[in-house]
Design a protein around this motif. Sequence first.
Motif, PDB file in Angstrom:
ATOM      1  N   MET A 142      16.753  -6.073  11.264  1.00 14.64           N
ATOM      2  CA  MET A 142      17.380  -5.410  10.127  1.00 14.64           C
ATOM      3  C   MET A 142      17.949  -6.431   9.134  1.00 14.64           C
ATOM      4  SD  MET A 142      16.756  -2.262  10.409  1.00 14.64           S
ATOM      5  CE  MET A 142      15.252  -2.660  11.275  1.00 14.64           C
ATOM      6  N   GLU A 143      18.390  -7.563   9.660  1.00 14.04           N
ATOM      7  CA  GLU A 143      18.909  -8.613   8.776  1.00 14.04           C
ATOM      8  C   GLU A 143      17.788  -9.145   7.877  1.00 14.04           C
ATOM      9  OE1 GLU A 143      20.940 -13.065   9.082  1.00 14.04           O
ATOM     10  OE2 GLU A 143      20.807 -11.795  10.866  1.00 14.04           O
ATOM     11  N   ARG A 144      16.610  -9.351   8.470  1.00 16.99           N
ATOM     12  CA  ARG A 144      15.460  -9.772   7.662  1.00 16.99           C
ATOM     13  C   ARG A 144      15.073  -8.642   6.696  1.00 16.99           C
ATOM     14  NH1 ARG A 144      11.231 -13.502   8.215  1.00 16.99           N
ATOM     15  NH2 ARG A 144      12.945 -14.842   8.912  1.00 16.99           N
ATOM     16  N   ARG A 145      15.153  -7.418   7.180  1.00 16.52           N
ATOM     17  CA  ARG A 145      14.812  -6.257   6.368  1.00 16.52           C
ATOM     18  C   ARG A 145      15.738  -6.142   5.151  1.00 16.52           C
ATOM     19  NH1 ARG A 145      13.182  -1.349   8.545  1.00 16.52           N
ATOM     20  NH2 ARG A 145      13.117   0.328   7.014  1.00 16.52           N
ATOM     21  N   SER A 146      16.985  -6.528   5.303  1.00 18.97           N
ATOM     22  CA  SER A 146      17.962  -6.384   4.210  1.00 18.97           C
ATOM     23  C   SER A 146      17.627  -7.264   3.018  1.00 18.97           C
ATOM     24  CB  SER A 146      19.376  -6.712   4.712  1.00 18.97           C
ATOM     25  OG  SER A 146      19.484  -8.101   5.037  1.00 18.97           O
ATOM     26  N   THR A 147      16.801  -8.278   3.231  1.00 20.49           N
ATOM     27  CA  THR A 147      16.412  -9.164   2.124  1.00 20.49           C
ATOM     28  C   THR A 147      15.127  -8.685   1.460  1.00 20.49           C
ATOM     29  OG1 THR A 147      15.061 -10.635   3.525  1.00 20.49           O
ATOM     30  CG2 THR A 147      17.430 -11.118   3.367  1.00 20.49           C
ATOM     31  N   ALA A 148      14.516  -7.617   2.019  1.00 24.23           N
ATOM     32  CA  ALA A 148      13.233  -7.128   1.514  1.00 24.23           C
ATOM     33  C   ALA A 148      13.433  -6.235   0.297  1.00 24.23           C
ATOM     34  CB  ALA A 148      12.494  -6.364   2.606  1.00 24.23           C
ATOM     35  N   ASP A 149      12.361  -6.076  -0.457  1.00 25.43           N
ATOM     36  CA  ASP A 149      12.374  -5.239  -1.649  1.00 25.43           C
ATOM     37  C   ASP A 149      11.043  -4.511  -1.751  1.00 25.43           C
ATOM     38  OD1 ASP A 149      11.916  -4.942  -4.834  1.00 25.43           O
ATOM     39  OD2 ASP A 149      14.049  -4.923  -4.362  1.00 25.43           O
ATOM     40  N   SER A 150      11.033  -3.352  -2.412  1.00 23.06           N
ATOM     41  CA  SER A 150       9.794  -2.589  -2.533  1.00 23.06           C
ATOM     42  C   SER A 150       8.731  -3.322  -3.340  1.00 23.06           C
ATOM     43  CB  SER A 150      10.065  -1.221  -3.165  1.00 23.06           C
ATOM     44  OG  SER A 150      10.592  -1.381  -4.470  1.00 23.06           O
ATOM     45  N   THR A 151       9.165  -4.322  -4.106  1.00 24.14           N
ATOM     46  CA  THR A 151       8.191  -5.107  -4.880  1.00 24.14           C
ATOM     47  C   THR A 151       7.555  -6.218  -4.052  1.00 24.14           C
ATOM     48  OG1 THR A 151       9.936  -6.573  -5.702  1.00 24.14           O
ATOM     49  CG2 THR A 151       9.392  -4.659  -7.056  1.00 24.14           C
ATOM     50  N   ASP A 152       8.029  -6.391  -2.811  1.00 28.02           N
ATOM     51  CA  ASP A 152       7.416  -7.394  -1.928  1.00 28.02           C
ATOM     52  C   ASP A 152       5.956  -7.028  -1.666  1.00 28.02           C
ATOM     53  OD1 ASP A 152       9.858  -8.619  -1.765  1.00 28.02           O
ATOM     54  OD2 ASP A 152      10.325  -7.891   0.255  1.00 28.02           O
ATOM     55  N   LEU A 153       5.132  -8.048  -1.457  1.00 29.33           N
ATOM     56  CA  LEU A 153       3.726  -7.790  -1.145  1.00 29.33           C
ATOM     57  C   LEU A 153       3.600  -7.138   0.229  1.00 29.33           C
ATOM     58  CD1 LEU A 153       1.964 -11.034  -2.427  1.00 29.33           C
ATOM     59  CD2 LEU A 153       2.261  -8.851  -3.615  1.00 29.33           C
ATOM     60  N   LEU A 154       2.649  -6.209   0.344  1.00 28.38           N
ATOM     61  CA  LEU A 154       2.363  -5.555   1.616  1.00 28.38           C
ATOM     62  C   LEU A 154       1.108  -6.131   2.251  1.00 28.38           C
ATOM     63  CD1 LEU A 154       2.856  -3.339   3.729  1.00 28.38           C
ATOM     64  CD2 LEU A 154       1.593  -1.753   2.247  1.00 28.38           C
ATOM     65  N   TYR A 155       0.067  -6.343   1.440  1.00 23.58           N
ATOM     66  CA  TYR A 155      -1.180  -6.880   1.984  1.00 23.58           C
ATOM     67  C   TYR A 155      -1.963  -7.610   0.899  1.00 23.58           C
ATOM     68  CZ  TYR A 155      -3.482  -2.826  -0.224  1.00 23.58           C
ATOM     69  OH  TYR A 155      -3.934  -1.888  -1.122  1.00 23.58           O
ATOM     70  N   GLY A 156      -2.936  -8.384   1.351  1.00 26.64           N
ATOM     71  CA  GLY A 156      -3.899  -9.011   0.468  1.00 26.64           C
ATOM     72  C   GLY A 156      -5.294  -8.659   0.949  1.00 26.64           C
ATOM     73  N   ILE A 157      -6.208  -8.409   0.009  1.00 21.16           N
ATOM     74  CA  ILE A 157      -7.600  -8.105   0.360  1.00 21.16           C
ATOM     75  C   ILE A 157      -8.504  -9.040  -0.420  1.00 21.16           C
ATOM     76  CG2 ILE A 157      -9.460  -6.433   0.007  1.00 21.16           C
ATOM     77  CD1 ILE A 157      -7.675  -4.258   0.914  1.00 21.16           C
ATOM     78  N   ALA A 199     -13.605   2.554   7.634  1.00 21.31           N
ATOM     79  CA  ALA A 199     -13.617   1.221   7.029  1.00 21.31           C
ATOM     80  C   ALA A 199     -12.895   0.189   7.887  1.00 21.31           C
ATOM     81  CB  ALA A 199     -12.958   1.273   5.645  1.00 21.31           C
ATOM     82  N   PRO A 200     -13.390  -1.046   7.898  1.00 13.50           N
ATOM     83  CA  PRO A 200     -12.626  -2.120   8.530  1.00 13.50           C
ATOM     84  C   PRO A 200     -11.321  -2.333   7.764  1.00 13.50           C
ATOM     85  CG  PRO A 200     -14.513  -2.997   7.324  1.00 13.50           C
ATOM     86  CD  PRO A 200     -14.659  -1.516   7.320  1.00 13.50           C
ATOM     87  N   PHE A 201     -10.345  -2.952   8.410  1.00 20.00           N
ATOM     88  CA  PHE A 201      -9.031  -3.101   7.784  1.00 20.00           C
ATOM     89  C   PHE A 201      -9.014  -4.129   6.653  1.00 20.00           C
ATOM     90  CE2 PHE A 201      -6.367  -1.524  11.676  1.00 20.00           C
ATOM     91  CZ  PHE A 201      -6.812  -0.239  11.437  1.00 20.00           C
ATOM     92  N   ASP A 202     -10.095  -4.887   6.478  1.00 17.34           N
ATOM     93  CA  ASP A 202     -10.145  -5.818   5.345  1.00 17.34           C
ATOM     94  C   ASP A 202     -10.811  -5.171   4.135  1.00 17.34           C
ATOM     95  OD1 ASP A 202     -12.666  -5.793   6.610  1.00 17.34           O
ATOM     96  OD2 ASP A 202     -13.181  -7.752   5.786  1.00 17.34           O
ATOM     97  N   PHE A 203     -10.999  -3.870   4.170  1.00 19.76           N
ATOM     98  CA  PHE A 203     -11.628  -3.097   3.112  1.00 19.76           C
ATOM     99  C   PHE A 203     -10.592  -2.083   2.629  1.00 19.76           C
ATOM    100  CE2 PHE A 203     -15.908  -0.713   2.251  1.00 19.76           C
ATOM    101  CZ  PHE A 203     -15.834  -1.077   0.906  1.00 19.76           C
ATOM    102  N   ASP A 204     -10.380  -1.951   1.316  1.00 18.50           N
ATOM    103  CA  ASP A 204      -9.245  -1.162   0.834  1.00 18.50           C
ATOM    104  C   ASP A 204      -9.358   0.333   1.113  1.00 18.50           C
ATOM    105  OD1 ASP A 204     -11.127  -0.437  -1.067  1.00 18.50           O
ATOM    106  OD2 ASP A 204      -9.818  -0.764  -2.789  1.00 18.50           O
ATOM    107  N   VAL A 205     -10.539   0.823   1.494  1.00 21.55           N
ATOM    108  CA  VAL A 205     -10.659   2.233   1.872  1.00 21.55           C
ATOM    109  C   VAL A 205      -9.722   2.545   3.043  1.00 21.55           C
ATOM    110  CG1 VAL A 205     -12.232   4.022   2.718  1.00 21.55           C
ATOM    111  CG2 VAL A 205     -13.035   2.360   1.041  1.00 21.55           C
ATOM    112  N   SER A 206      -9.518   1.563   3.923  1.00 21.93           N
ATOM    113  CA  SER A 206      -8.667   1.775   5.102  1.00 21.93           C
ATOM    114  C   SER A 206      -7.207   2.001   4.736  1.00 21.93           C
ATOM    115  CB  SER A 206      -8.777   0.575   6.054  1.00 21.93           C
ATOM    116  OG  SER A 206      -8.181  -0.576   5.485  1.00 21.93           O
TER     117      SER A 206
END
Length: 506
Positions: A142-157, A199-206
């Motif tokens: 939760m301490e790490r979570r408290s520094t997070a923001d919705s603008t943080d990246l979630l994934y890269g493809i 779709a495989p997880f490296d494909f944005d359909v997933s």
Amino acid sequence: MDNILKYLEKTAERFPDKTAVDDGTVQFTYQELLDKARHFGLYFLDKTMPGRPVAILREKSSEVLAAMFGIVYAGCFYVMIDPEQPLERLKDILSVLKTDLVLTDSTYKNQLEDAGYQGEIYLLDQERTEASLTEQDVEKLMERRSTADSTDLLYGIFTSGSTGKPKCVAVSQQAVIDFIGHFTKQFEITDQDRIANQAPFDFDVSVKDIYSAITTGATLVLVPKRLFSLPPRLLDYLCDKKVTVMVWAVSALCLISSLKGLKYKIPEDARIIMFSGEVMPVKQMRLWQQALPQTKFINLYGPSEITCNCTWYPVEREFQDGEVIPAGRAFDGRTVFLLDETGADITESGKTGEICVAGESLADGYYHNEEETARRFVTGAVPGETGNTRFYRTGDLGYFGEDENLYFAGRKDFQIKHMGHRIELEEIERAFEKLDGVSRCCCLFDTKRNKLLGFYTGDMDEKEVHQELKRFLPIYMIPAKIRRIEEMPLNKNGKIDRKYLTQEWS
């Protein structure tokens, strides 16, 4: 502050004992998925810094899904890498990411070492004893979570790149939250659904499969890759798992219908089937409609750079040969418009222009590639907006019909869609150029036959070229037809005459 983990936690609270994910071998309930993700997150906290990319070199599975959320718990973003990538491409991907943590298993560890990777490796197939999380463990997360923001990246493809280097589309948590909110509402996805992930997880359909399930409490059914070479067993699987929602690539649906799989068995529980990635052949569409007359069929359009899709079209009648299924109208929260070659907005029906998208869910850009980001994500006038607005130039051509639907009309440049993948023809040409026995080359896409064609000059024979390209390119990017020619034809401007080569081939 919105965070994608909040949706996982709320769903686990609502449906702790319900199956969250089933890969055909391993099942996790929502509570088990949450606990597993937190265990991963706790370990990753000490292995990398917040905001960093963490790569996963492995096929999709229930375990991999938990690891993906564990990466997010660690304040990082995940990047799936197809383990069948050729070594040279893997090197390029790792050079773009500059990650210091990769998740894989013993089978693929040597690939990482051969690619020159020297960072931390976490083996997913290594036996570990997992004790229950303590209050202190949760507080640490939760301490790490408290520094997070919705603008943080979630994934890269990773997609193909025109410079010969693959590029990584970086997508934020907020972009996914916004899109999935509209998507699940539009298509009425609920906790009663069972979503068949093709779709495989490296494909944005997933992305649509994963986060539609996580936000609603639906069950995510992962379809094993091996089943796509066995249509009868694939259909048995879909029926046995009683899937209700399919969000699939066009090529995967056509695999079933073109091989007469629907004559063997019909996935009768499917209430809605959505497709994207390529233009759906109307002959194949009719086979699906005739087999499942009560099922809703939806055509989706949009590149990874706008988080999955920007338009949708309900296919409510049988289209005849020669007709085009529309790309449809924009999802809520985004504006889809056309620009002509001068950059002016096109409003008249039937006139073709470049498809552009503004509004919610634009990607942040291309990771570690500011030049390409600036070229494709631009700021300017957008219809209905005051002042200048950021938007994405897709490079796709389209036009609005008199019915006000958007129609896809091909690519503006040398990027094409083939087998559900976006491919830069220049990247294939760069691979040709790496071969010692090739002096010049040209890659084309035969739209009539849906085939990649490769021409080259040099002393290497065609079979050897085909074999050597496997070192640099995934199978779907290797031309189906490769021809050696004496000299490369040039047009009056001194450039390779691609039109002539296309005619020569046909």
